[in-house]
Design an enzyme around this catalytic site. Structure first.
Site, mmCIF file in Angstrom:
data_model
loop_
_atom_site.group_PDB
_atom_site.id
_atom_site.type_symbol
_atom_site.label_atom_id
_atom_site.label_comp_id
_atom_site.label_asym_id
_atom_site.label_seq_id
_atom_site.Cartn_x
_atom_site.Cartn_y
_atom_site.Cartn_z
ATOM 1 C CE LYS A 112 13.722 -11.170 -9.470
ATOM 2 N NZ LYS A 112 14.284 -11.416 -8.393
ATOM 3 C CB CYS B 98 -0.879 -0.042 1.199
ATOM 4 S SG CYS B 98 -1.920 -1.511 1.599
ATOM 5 C CG ASN C 97 0.531 2.249 3.680
ATOM 6 O OD1 ASN C 97 -0.492 2.471 3.037
ATOM 7 N ND2 ASN C 97 1.549 2.578 3.042
ATOM 8 N N GLY C 98 -0.596 -0.895 6.486
ATOM 9 C CA GLY C 98 -0.119 -1.700 7.568
ATOM 10 C C GLY C 98 -1.282 -2.755 7.807
ATOM 11 C CG HIS D 157 18.458 -37.542 -2.983
ATOM 12 N ND1 HIS D 157 18.715 -38.890 -2.730
ATOM 13 C CD2 HIS D 157 19.416 -36.965 -3.167
ATOM 14 C CE1 HIS D 157 19.888 -38.848 -2.554
ATOM 15 N NE2 HIS D 157 20.487 -37.371 -3.163
ATOM 16 C CE LYS E 215 12.207 -2.600 -5.910
ATOM 17 N NZ LYS E 215 12.758 -3.806 -6.711
ATOM 18 N NE ARG F 54 5.085 1.655 -1.308
ATOM 19 C CZ ARG F 54 5.922 1.468 -0.302
ATOM 20 N NH1 ARG F 54 6.941 2.298 -0.483
ATOM 21 N NH2 ARG F 54 5.415 1.102 1.047
ATOM 22 C CD GLU G 146 16.703 -13.761 -7.576
ATOM 23 O OE1 GLU G 146 16.214 -14.191 -6.258
ATOM 24 O OE2 GLU G 146 16.321 -12.549 -7.810
ATOM 25 C CD GLU H 130 10.159 -12.299 -7.438
ATOM 26 O OE1 GLU H 130 10.075 -11.884 -6.336
ATOM 27 O OE2 GLU H 130 11.025 -11.771 -8.127
ATOM 28 C CD1 TRP I 292 -0.103 -5.809 -3.320
ATOM 29 C CD2 TRP I 292 -0.259 -6.691 -1.200
ATOM 30 N NE1 TRP I 292 0.458 -7.250 -3.417
ATOM 31 C CE2 TRP I 292 0.322 -7.692 -1.899
ATOM 32 C CE3 TRP I 292 -0.432 -6.738 0.115
ATOM 33 C CZ2 TRP I 292 0.728 -8.888 -1.767
ATOM 34 C CZ3 TRP I 292 0.133 -8.300 0.588
ATOM 35 C CH2 TRP I 292 0.475 -9.217 -0.361
#
Ligand code: F6R
Length: 617
Positions: free
Chosen positions: A496, A2, A100-101, A515, A612, A27, A492, A499, A74
């Protein structure tokens, strides 16, 4: 996550709020809204989805007033629709709040308010706040001066909140003021010419405010057209010298690139050049020298991509400096921290400097360090790209990545910067401990070559990955393999791809394949294998052979040589010392994910559901 923007002054608020919200888009968000005040009306407009929808609505129904608050949401509590978007209002539509929060005790508060007859209109945790402020305004009315009424009502309301929040509040009863408060979520006040602002992050303030004041936890600010008043947690007036804001630091420009992510991948050549200098300096930055003194072990706390950089870091610390090192998911660590031993250095890694889990884990460690080694500053080092963040303000020692603003939600150049920060730490620790091994010398020599090699890889790899991307249009699942220091790069690469392209992908240490994960392989599951010369080169190649025997298409990342001919496609990397190879092998991982996502026509810079700066738990 947010975003908040608020403004008051002599200019119309709505255009300024929209402009500010645009700077927060990177963000991540899924709805937006704003509210403004004229002397006799509170106007509110909210829309689902992208900011463009809010623009459209505002074009049809413009809002007026020189005082206003705006928000990108968000979704956490309730679906991402207009009803749950912020601002949230009280029943009389006189108080508007953006937050926000997370309000952790919102259920209890809602229950109590509903029992008192309050009617809720959203599923958000935030909606309790305008109702609490409205109640407090009623209780306090006539007992305090009108200019203090909103501030005191907000103070009374936040006393009842548990959780982490930053909020901005306006009230029709005082259309020439706005009140903001911060508790464990970032909030910055901006001072312009006859116009005052508040935002959850600095970019919306660039170009409109000449100086800023970052609020501390519990602090409140009252903004009017005449200026800004600060109040501490106990309600006392407080003063702080505003810091100058250099606009250029926060303005983002795509240049000739199609997406911010692509631009930021290419900016890695500059990040590398700057960091290699820092790594090779014979004397470390003072803060680093101090915090590294007498360190016997290291624990690193991080999330997501930052955690992958930390895994590379731990490998370097152990192999170059001989320091036992552990890496923890901050979200797990905060609820079950292992025993803290003396002479442990805690490193927190977060590009945003705001990640709630990382910040909470570091706060715990700050206390534990104080208790373990009283009288000395906590042995705690933060690595961040945002020196103006909560981490930047709270950590006793900081390494600033100085990678420049990163706008793409998917971290790329900050990841490279984080890894390079660990090279600097490991090399300085090695030299403090007089570890002048052949490994250390080889690593230094290889680092000196890095900027040139990285530029070359960036030049050639872009087209290779673009050509390859179309082959993955129908791919549902991919496996990434790496070993040793390149295992985190496999993780990573998979992250990526997930995402931004929404293709399922998993990273594994190549030796672990047999395995279990090998059962997934067939001709529909491509395998990306990082094969850089070093002690495990042959092993990686035979792990790749095992995948090939199951008909998997093999994409290799490694040097052009006879051994790498087993790959169906090779993304070529110059033959570098294995210990520095992650700094190069990471590039094809980023570019492959980027081109697959771009080829699929996805929103590369703002992937769905991601943010973000993850300021909630
Ligand atoms: C990766 C990504 C996330 C972040 C994670 C931690 O592209 O964006 O996985 O790495 O949310 O973020 P910071 O580094 O800000 O703590």
């Amino acid at each position: 996550m947010c975003g908040i923007v608020a403004t008051i002054g002599f200019r119309e608020a709505a255009p300024l709020l929209l402009q500010g919200l645009q700077h927060l888009e990177y963000r991540g968000y899924d709805s937006s809204g704003l509210a403004t005040l004229t002397s006799n009306q509170l106007h509110c407009c909210k829309a689902e989805g992208k900011l463009a929808h809010l623009w459209e609505k505002l074009e049809k129904t413009p809002v007026a007033g020189c005082c206003g608050i705006g928000h990108t949401r968000w979704a956490t509590h309730g679906k991402p629709d207009a009803r749950n978007a912020h601002p949230q209002l009280d029943e009389a539509n006189q108080v508007a709040v953006v937050q926000n929060g997370i309000i952790e005790n919102h259920r209890l508060l809602r229950q109590r308010l509903e029992q008192q007859g309050v009617h809720f209109r959203s599923d958000t945790d935030t909606e309790v706040i305008p109702h609490l402020v409205a109640q407090a305004l009623k209780d306090l009315g006539g007992t305090v001066p009108p200019t203090s009424l909103l501030r005191l009502a907000v103070a009374q309301a936040v006393q009842q909140l548990q959780g982490a929040y930053a909020l901005a509040v306006i009230w029709l009863g005082q259309p020439k003021e706005l009140v903001v408060v911060r508790y464990r979520a970032p909030l910055v006040v901006g001072l312009g010419e006859g116009q005052f602002f508040c935002a959850s992050d600095t970019p919306p303030l660039a170009g409109v405010a000449s100086s800023i004041v970052s609020l501390e936890d519990g602090e409140m600010a009252r903004l009017t057209p005449l200026g800004v008043e600060l109040f501490d947690e106990s309600g006392q007036r407080t003063q702080r010298t505003p810091q100058p804001l250099r606009g250029g630091d926060y303005t983002a420009d795509k240049r000739q690139f199609r997406h911010f992510m692509l631009k930021e991948i290419h900016e890695q050549a500059d990040v590398a050049a700057a960091w290699v200098e820092r790594c090779l300096e014979t004397t470390a930055e003072e803060s680093l020298t101090t915090v590294l003194r007498n360190v016997e072990r290291v624990q690193i706390l991080a999330c997501g991509t930052s955690r992958h950089a930390a895994l590379v870091g731990a490998h370097l610390l152990e192999q170059l400096a001989g320091i036992p090192s552990s890496v923890h998911y901050a979200s797990e660590f905060r609820y079950a921290p292992p025993p803290l031993l003396p002479h442990t250095l805690t490193i927190g890694v977060t590009q945003s400097g705001e990640t709630a889990d990382t910040m909470a884990a570091l706060t715990i460690e700050m206390e534990r360090h104080r208790a373990l080694e009283p009288g000395t500053p906590p042995r705690l080092l933060g690595i961040t790209n945002r020196i103006d963040s909560s981490l930047g303000r709270q950590a006793p020692h900081i390494l600033d990545l100085k990678a420049g603003v990163e706008t793409g939600v998917a971290a790329t150049k900050t990841f490279l910067g984080q890894m390079l920060a660990f090279y600097a730490i490991a090399l300085h620790l090695a030299s403090q401990r007089h570890e002048a091994s052949a490994q250390v010398r080889a690593c230094r020599e290889a680092l000196a070559q890095l900027p040139e090699q990285l530029s070359q890889v960036l030049r050639t790899m872009d087209q290779c990955c673009a050509d390859l991307a179309h082959r993955f249009a129908e791919t549902r699942s991919m496996i990434y393999l790496g070993r040793g220091i390149n295992y985190p790069i496999a993780l990573e690469g998979a992250l990526k791809l997930k995402e931004i392209s929404y293709i399922h992908a998993e990273g594994y240490p190549a030796g672990e394949m047999k395995h279990g994960p090998i059962a997934l392989l067939d001709q529909h599951v491509p395998v990306v294998s990082i094969a850089m010369p070093g002690p495990v080169f042959e092993k990686v190649l035979s792990n790749a052979q095992e995948a090939k025997a199951r008909d998997a298409r093999l994409i290799g990342i490694g040097p052009v040589c006879g051994d790498t001919e087993i790959f169906d496609v090779l993304l070529p990397i110059p033959p570098v010392h294995e210990l520095v190879s992650p700094l190069l092998t990471t590039v094809p991982m980023q570019l492959l994910a980027y081109h697959v996502a771009a080829h699929r026509g996805l929103d590369v810079d703002q992937p769905r559901n991601l943010a973000k700066s993850v300021t909630v738990e």
